[in-house]
Design an enzyme around this catalytic site. Structure first.
Site, PDB file in Angstrom:
ATOM      1  N   PHE A 139       0.851  -1.187   0.000  1.00 29.29           N
ATOM      2  CA  PHE A 139       0.000   0.000   0.000  1.00 29.29           C
ATOM      3  C   PHE A 139       0.885   1.234   0.000  1.00 29.29           C
ATOM      4  CE2 PHE A 139      -2.411   3.513   1.701  1.00 29.29           C
ATOM      5  CZ  PHE A 139      -3.581   3.423   0.965  1.00 29.29           C
ATOM      6  N   ASP A 224       9.139   2.805   1.839  1.00 29.14           N
ATOM      7  CA  ASP A 224       7.943   3.507   2.283  1.00 29.14           C
ATOM      8  C   ASP A 224       7.767   3.211   3.771  1.00 29.14           C
ATOM      9  OD1 ASP A 224       5.399   4.265   3.022  1.00 29.14           O
ATOM     10  OD2 ASP A 224       4.451   3.639   1.147  1.00 29.14           O
ATOM     11  N   LYS A 253       2.727   9.461   8.562  1.00 31.40           N
ATOM     12  CA  LYS A 253       1.694   9.257   9.582  1.00 31.40           C
ATOM     13  C   LYS A 253       2.005   9.875  10.955  1.00 31.40           C
ATOM     14  CE  LYS A 253      -1.146   5.619   7.726  1.00 31.40           C
ATOM     15  NZ  LYS A 253      -0.763   5.061   6.428  1.00 31.40           N
TER      16      LYS A 253
HETATM   17  C1  PLP Z   1      -1.028   5.293   5.027  1.00 31.79           C
HETATM   18  C2  PLP Z   1       0.026   4.906   4.084  1.00 31.79           C
HETATM   19  C3  PLP Z   1       0.289   5.642   2.907  1.00 31.79           C
HETATM   20  C4  PLP Z   1      -0.580   6.783   2.466  1.00 31.79           C
HETATM   21  O1  PLP Z   1      -0.556   7.874   3.327  1.00 31.79           O
HETATM   22  P1  PLP Z   1      -1.659   9.024   3.170  1.00 31.79           P
HETATM   23  O2  PLP Z   1      -1.214  10.049   4.169  1.00 31.79           O
HETATM   24  O3  PLP Z   1      -2.974   8.418   3.471  1.00 31.79           O
HETATM   25  O4  PLP Z   1      -1.581   9.519   1.765  1.00 31.79           O
HETATM   26  C5  PLP Z   1       1.361   5.264   2.123  1.00 31.79           C
HETATM   27  N1  PLP Z   1       2.131   4.217   2.452  1.00 31.79           N
HETATM   28  C6  PLP Z   1       1.911   3.486   3.561  1.00 31.79           C
HETATM   29  C7  PLP Z   1       2.828   2.346   3.882  1.00 31.79           C
HETATM   30  C8  PLP Z   1       0.858   3.792   4.405  1.00 31.79           C
HETATM   31  O5  PLP Z   1       0.618   3.042   5.486  1.00 31.79           O
END
Ligand code: PLP
Length: 398
Positions: A139, A224, A253
């Site tokens: 994701f 990420d 986050k």
């Molecule tokens: C939540 C998340 C995103 C996206 O972040 P947003 O602030 O919602 O755009 C991207 N990568 C990972 C691994 C995430 O958990």
């Protein structure tokens, strides 16, 4: 005061219908707890989707917000501001990186990383070197580029045509990655632990293996850490467990404990591909949000919350594994630090709802994985209460 029923009716009427929200309206939070509009109290093991690492309304965060609000909220990036500079310095001093670009979300941080990787590979190697290899069940966000990078069809369906230049291979499969890399590969993009995809922890040799493949091929390693970063896995950054460093890392986050922010961190040699005018954002890195992020990060480090996450996570996972003997429905318990997945032999939706009714907020990750991501300040008593609630809810006939 508008009553709860009316609020939920208006929500159904006025919102774009993008979320399957729980039928409660939260009004207040403090530490590990939140309260809804009927006065019901919940123990929060979601931390607002792994965001509120210091807990709700931490005094140092609230103090930083109040001070920044009365000093300078926004200037645009046409000017320097001290908090943004201090935060960049702080992040560099506490990571592999040399340079930082600030934006507003995880998806935006990944957009910046993808743009940087393309520009770097084209300038350094060849104009047709732009492909990014990501993994299945990953994701990376909801913008068109990041949803393309995301290896789950359910997020992509209906939005085609997707972005060109992306490939997907199974996660935790070095052979598949090796076969996928070619002279057009600009970068590999992975989460150190897949969060939304089911709390999937790769083998210990996976990240070192990816690092080696990148070194041999010239592809960049983008991690990420939007969910795994800021101490969540028991180290400040999850890559530290693997003993290797990425070329680019994205975070968001927990960085400002709930005030929206994202950041892309990169090594000097790579970051140089972005020159004035090549990438920008109006809101990214305002003095307001960067002040709050400084307060968050310094508190997290001073209070040794990554170490705490490691300790409390071990305890939670141990106890959850013990629960396996009493609950045949638990198939697997996995995770690192305070990012924990409990794979069930049945849909997780009713379990999440049952916990909520019993005063405990938990997350899912996919259809059958219960995900726990409490604030890193979580204490023994809260863990005991959460475990007791989960135990009771799992016992209840479905
Ligand atoms: C939540 C998340 C995103 C996206 O972040 P947003 O602030 O919602 O755009 C991207 N990568 C990972 C691994 C995430 O958990």
């Amino acid at each position: 005061m508008t009553d709860t029923r009316t609020l939920l009716e208006w929500s159904a009427k006025y919102h774009a219908n993008t979320y399957g929200r729980a039928p409660i309206c939260l009004v207040r939070g403090a530490g590990m707890r939140v309260w809804d509009s009927d006065g019901k109290e919940y123990l929060d093991f979601t931390a607002g989707l792994a965001v509120v690492a210091l807990g709700h309304c931490h005094p140092r965060v609230t103090g930083a917000i109040q001070e920044a609000a009365g000093t300078l909220l926004h200037t645009s990036n046409l000017f320097h501001t001290a908090p943004q500079i201090h935060l960049a310095k702080l992040l560099v001093e506490h990571s592999f990186a040399d340079r930082v670009f600030f934006c507003n979300s995880g998806a935006e941080a990944n957009e910046a990383a993808l743009k940087l990787a393309r520009k770097y590979a084209k300038e350094r190697f060849a104009s047709d070197r732009y492909e990014v290899i990501a993994t299945r069940d990953s994701f990376h966000g909801r913008t068109l580029a990041t949803v393309t990078a995301t290896g789950q069809e359910k997020y992509q369906h209906g939005f085609e045509p997707l972005m060109p230049g992306f490939k997907h291979v199974p996660y935790n499969d070095l052979r598949a990655m090796e076969r996928a890399i070619d002279s057009r590969t600009a970068a590999i993009l992975v989460e150190p632990i897949q969060g939304e995809g089911g709390v999937n922890v790769p083998d210990d040799d996976y990240l070192p293996g990816l690092r080696k493949l990148c070194d041999e091929s010239g592809a960049l390693l983008i991690l990420d850490e939007v969910q795994t970063g800021m101490g969540r896995t028991g180290r400040l950054w999850a890559y530290e467990h693997a003993g290797v460093e990425p070329d680019i890392m994205t975070i968001a986050k927990a960085l400002a404990n709930g005030v929206p922010i994202g950041a892309m961190l990169a090594k000097d040699a790579v970051a140089g591909a972005l020159t004035p005018g090549t990438h920008a954002t109006t809101f990214g890195g305002t003095p307001f949000v960067t002040s709050v992020a400084i307060a968050t990060l310094t508190t997290l480090l001073e209070e040794k919350l990554p170490e705490r996450a490691a300790r409390m996570g071990r305890r939670l996972m141990e106890r959850l594994r013990e629960m396996k003997t009493a609950h045949a429905i638990i198939k697997d318990v996995r995770g690192r630090g305070l990012l924990i997945g409990v794979e069930l032999a049945k849909p997780v939706g009713p379990i999440v709802a049952g916990c909520r009714d019993a005063g405990l907020l938990v997350l899912s990750a996919g259809d059958q994985v219960l995900r726990l991501a409490p604030p890193l300040i979580v204490d023994d008593a809260s863990c005991d209460r959460a475990l007791a609630t989960i135990d009771t809810v799992l016992r209840a006939p479905a």
